[in-house]
Design an enzyme around this catalytic site. Structure first.
Site, short mmCIF file in Angstrom:
data_model
loop_
_atom_site.label_atom_id
_atom_site.label_comp_id
_atom_site.label_asym_id
_atom_site.label_seq_id
_atom_site.Cartn_x
_atom_site.Cartn_y
_atom_site.Cartn_z
N SER A 177 13.03 75.90 45.51
CA SER A 177 12.18 74.91 44.84
C SER A 177 12.29 73.60 45.58
O SER A 177 13.23 73.36 46.34
CB SER A 177 12.62 74.72 43.39
OG SER A 177 13.67 73.78 43.28
N ASP A 178 11.32 72.72 45.37
CA ASP A 178 11.49 71.34 45.83
C ASP A 178 12.29 70.62 44.75
O ASP A 178 12.57 71.15 43.67
CB ASP A 178 10.13 70.68 46.07
CG ASP A 178 10.21 69.59 47.13
OD1 ASP A 178 11.31 69.04 47.34
OD2 ASP A 178 9.18 69.27 47.74
N TRP A 179 12.65 69.38 45.04
CA TRP A 179 13.53 68.57 44.18
C TRP A 179 12.99 68.53 42.75
O TRP A 179 11.92 67.98 42.51
CB TRP A 179 13.63 67.17 44.78
CG TRP A 179 14.61 66.24 44.16
CD1 TRP A 179 14.47 65.61 42.96
CD2 TRP A 179 15.86 65.82 44.70
NE1 TRP A 179 15.56 64.82 42.71
CE2 TRP A 179 16.43 64.91 43.77
CE3 TRP A 179 16.56 66.08 45.86
CZ2 TRP A 179 17.66 64.29 43.98
CZ3 TRP A 179 17.77 65.47 46.07
CH2 TRP A 179 18.32 64.59 45.14
#
Length: 716
Positions: A254-256
């Site tokens: 995932s991204d942040w």
């Protein structure tokens, strides 16, 4: 493994919060590592620091599974290279392969195993700050640079698996952001994207396919929605295309806080639902937020997350760690730690920055400047700035490995000349009281170089701009220097295409230098004084006005195209208050010499669609000659246009490029191969929707996307 331990392998926690919102708790991260409930850590580097945390995971947890350490190594670690957009302007993928190799050695020696790069979001949105982090508006150019950077980080040639990830000289690459992020509405970061299946596959997906084919170890999901579905919950892209159709066996991260953001997107009602939707869609590891860890056991127990999906995600994470050699050798070798840039790495950065510069204009041959000049004025807010590294330049910037300034480099290049310096205005263009001093410096000098642009903080993530002009009074400074009547050149340092004002018509010479990294000043001096001839080309169109955006070369023709049959009819696709087309087109770039590119030759000129589908190709031969009086580089560019197709095709599509160096009056023949991949296209039928149709294909070759030299290929 227990379910909790499996879920722990899917958790990545930050050591610091320097790359996104939300706090970081080092004590909590250590506790999770000790309990075997942590798979990865980001934003920690240095052999001593990473080894200390790794020992906790390996020597104190029940299973002793090592951690993988990740960091945003975007265009350098200690040695900062030009921003990716600048590198794309070189039209030389070998530069980024070299850059990525140097970055990998520096970072891996500091305990980092995994970089969140390359970013390959094709974008036609100069307002979007992250355009600085990608390779511009074209999917083919972006794909070539993405593949080269993956191989630079990981080693190998694509057909050799994933290179040698276990080597202490390599990093696991991450193809990001999957997918469509560059299409954000209004250029506002994190914003909505709505595209058809054919545009998804023809524009946004090709660079990711090239990266996967080159062995990219990981892929990152993007922040945006895609046709109404947030990317972190999009099974069509993450599973159907990436994992099933492309057979990707690596990790999707995932991204942040991307999983938690399914809630404000309006896709998930709460954290439990967000965790279920993301994991089932194909996300394998959660960055920063902790919803899988918090709700995973309940979801697996109820069957809402199938055990097979959980085990698949864990296997992918463990496979990455095995490929990195962490089970055999989990610790960084402190005695091999690289602690700063070297002479060799600086030389590579200097070459990359110089080869990335684009000569936009050079009326009367103002450039290159003669080394015999007795006096030179160097003015502008960036003439003496060491802040030319560009966005995403840590950790080098944190350790004060700043840019060589233009003033330092010019003084070194002209040790006997009188160099007059005056800023004129600051980087924000605030205040005009210094312009008089700059004018006085110009009047006292034989020639003036004006260095203007935008600060790195104005581009990158969360740095969208609605106004693309030079900030504040910078244009007034250029106008004032021009009013002196003395020779001058304008240098632009920026992270995106800019709208260049009326001053452009009067400026004799304009050089696009971008944010050039640690050796920016030296590289600029090399080009200004002709040590290196500029040979870069624009990887993205420069608009005339922000209201014209998006403006890009590979547009569709429309039923009422501008200038049809050579006429400017009112009822055509255009603006009333602007000249048609961009200020500078994709592929534009001048040299200190002149080149002629011949009409392309095709062998054969007729070929069947079935032969192309079976692997046949068409050779395109193009003769290029240096007709000037000095050596220089030219980028020969190859474009195709399918004249009539079931899905309307762009007026031009880049399908090949070659940068060649030629001495005065020398020539060479550049050869390309066009295959089914180049001559076909995707339809809106996602199942087997790639087609090669009979008909006429116009094949163009030249020095920019506006070349008219062509020959027609007939597909039967």
């Amino acid at each position: 493994m227990t379910v909790a331990e499996k879920l722990g392998q899917l958790q990545q926690l930050p050591w610091t919060d320097e790359t996104g919102p939300g706090g970081a708790d080092a004590g909590e991260t250590e506790r999770k590592a000790r309990e075997g409930l942590l798979g990865s850590v980001l934003n920690l580097h240095g052999a001593r620091a990473t080894n200390a945390l790794q020992r906790i995971a390996v020597e104190e947890s029940r299973l002793g599974i090592p951690l993988v350490f990740g960091l945003d190594v975007i265009h350098g670690f200690w040695t900062t290279f030009p921003i990716p957009l600048a590198a794309a302007a070189s039209f030389d993928p070998g530069l980024v392969r070299t850059e990525a190799g140097i970055s990998a050695r520096e970072a891996r020696s500091n305990g980092v195993h995994w970089t969140f790069a390359p970013m390959m979001d094709v974008t036609r949105e100069p307002r979007w700050g992250r355009i600085a982090e990608g390779s511009g508006e074209d999917p083919y150019l972006t794909a070539e640079f993405a593949a080269a950077k993956v191989r630079g980080y990981q080693g190998g040639q694509g057909d050799e698996g994933r290179g040698d990830l276990a080597s202490r000289r390599r990093l696991a690459a991450c193809a990001k952001h999957f997918v469509g992020y560059g299409g954000a509405e209004g250029g506002r970061d994190y914003n909505t994207v709505d595209v058809s299946e054919q545009r998804l596959r023809n524009v946004f997906l090709p660079p990711f396919k090239a990266s996967v084919d080159s062995g990219a170890a990981t892929v990152m999901a993007s922040f945006n929605t895609l046709s109404g579905v947030p990317a972190h919950g999009d099974a069509h892209t993450l599973t159907d295309i990436l994992k099933t159709e492309w057979d990707f066996d690596g990790v999707v991260v995932s991204d942040w806080t991307g999983i938690a953001e399914l809630i404000p997107h309006g896709f998930a009602a709460d954290g439990e639902e967000a965790a279920r939707l993301a994991l089932n869609a194909g996300v394998d590891m959660e960055m920063t937020s902790t919803l899988l860890a918090e709700h995973g056991e309940k979801l697996v127990g109820s069957g809402a997350i199938p055990r097979g999906r959980l085990d698949d995600a864990v296997a992918r994470v463990l496979r990455l760690k095995f490929r990195l050699g962490l089970f055999e050798d989990p610790y960084a070798a402190g005695e091999q730690e690289i602690t700063g840039p070297t002479g060799k790495s600086r030389a590579a950065a200097r070459e990359a920055a110089a080869r990335s510069m684009v000569l936009l204009k050079n009326t009367g041959g103002v450039l290159p400047l003669a080394r015999t000049v007795g006096s030179l004025a160097l003015v502008g807010p960036f003439a003496d700035s060491d802040d030319l590294l560009g966005a995403w330049s840590f950790p080098g910037a944190e350790q004060r490995y700043r840019s060589v300034t233009v003033l330092e480099a010019v003084r070194e290049a002209l040790p006997d000349a009188e160099i007059n310096h005056a800023a004129g205005t600051d980087a924000a263009g605030e205040g005009t009281e210094g312009i008089a001093e700059a004018v006085a410096a110009a009047e006292a000098a034989e020639v003036t170089v004006v260095v203007v642009g935008e600060a790195p903080a104005l581009s990158g993530e969360a740095a969208s701009r609605s106004d693309l002009s030079l900030p504040g009074a910078q244009e007034s400074l250029i106008e004032a220097i021009g009013a002196t009547g003395k020779p001058y050149a304008v240098v632009l340092v920026n992270g995106r295409p800019l709208v260049l004002g009326d001053w452009l018509e009067r400026a004799p010479a304009v050089l696009e230098a971008w944010h050039g990294g640690i050796e920016a000043g030296n590289a600029l001096a090399d080009v200004l004084f002709g040590e290196v001839a500029p040979g870069g080309k624009l990887p993205v169109s420069f608009p005339r006005d922000a209201g014209q955006v998006p403006v890009y070369y590979s547009h569709e023709n429309t039923g009422r195209p501008y200038g049809k049959d050579g006429k400017d009819d009112k009822y055509t696709s255009k603006y009333l208050d602007l000249p048609h087309g961009p200020r500078f087109p994709f592929g534009h770039g001048l040299s200190y010499t002149r080149f002629e590119t011949g009409r392309p030759r095709l062998t054969p000129e007729r070929i069947s669609a079935s032969a192309l589908r079976e692997g046949a190709t068409v050779e395109v031969a193009v003769v290029v000659r240096n007709t000037g009086d000095r050596e220089g580089d030219e980028v020969v560019q190859l474009y195709v246009h399918d004249v009539a197709a079931r899905i309307v095709q762009p007026v031009r599509r880049l399908r090949g490029f070659r940068r060649v160096a030629l001495k005065a009056d020398d020539s060479t023949t550049v050869r390309f191969r066009l295959s089914a991949d180049d001559l076909g296209f995707w339809t809106n039928d996602s199942a087997g929707g790639f087609v090669v149709e009979p008909g006429r294909i116009d094949v163009y070759a030249g020095s920019s996307s506006e070349t008219e030299a062509k020959r027609s290929l007939t597909i039967t």
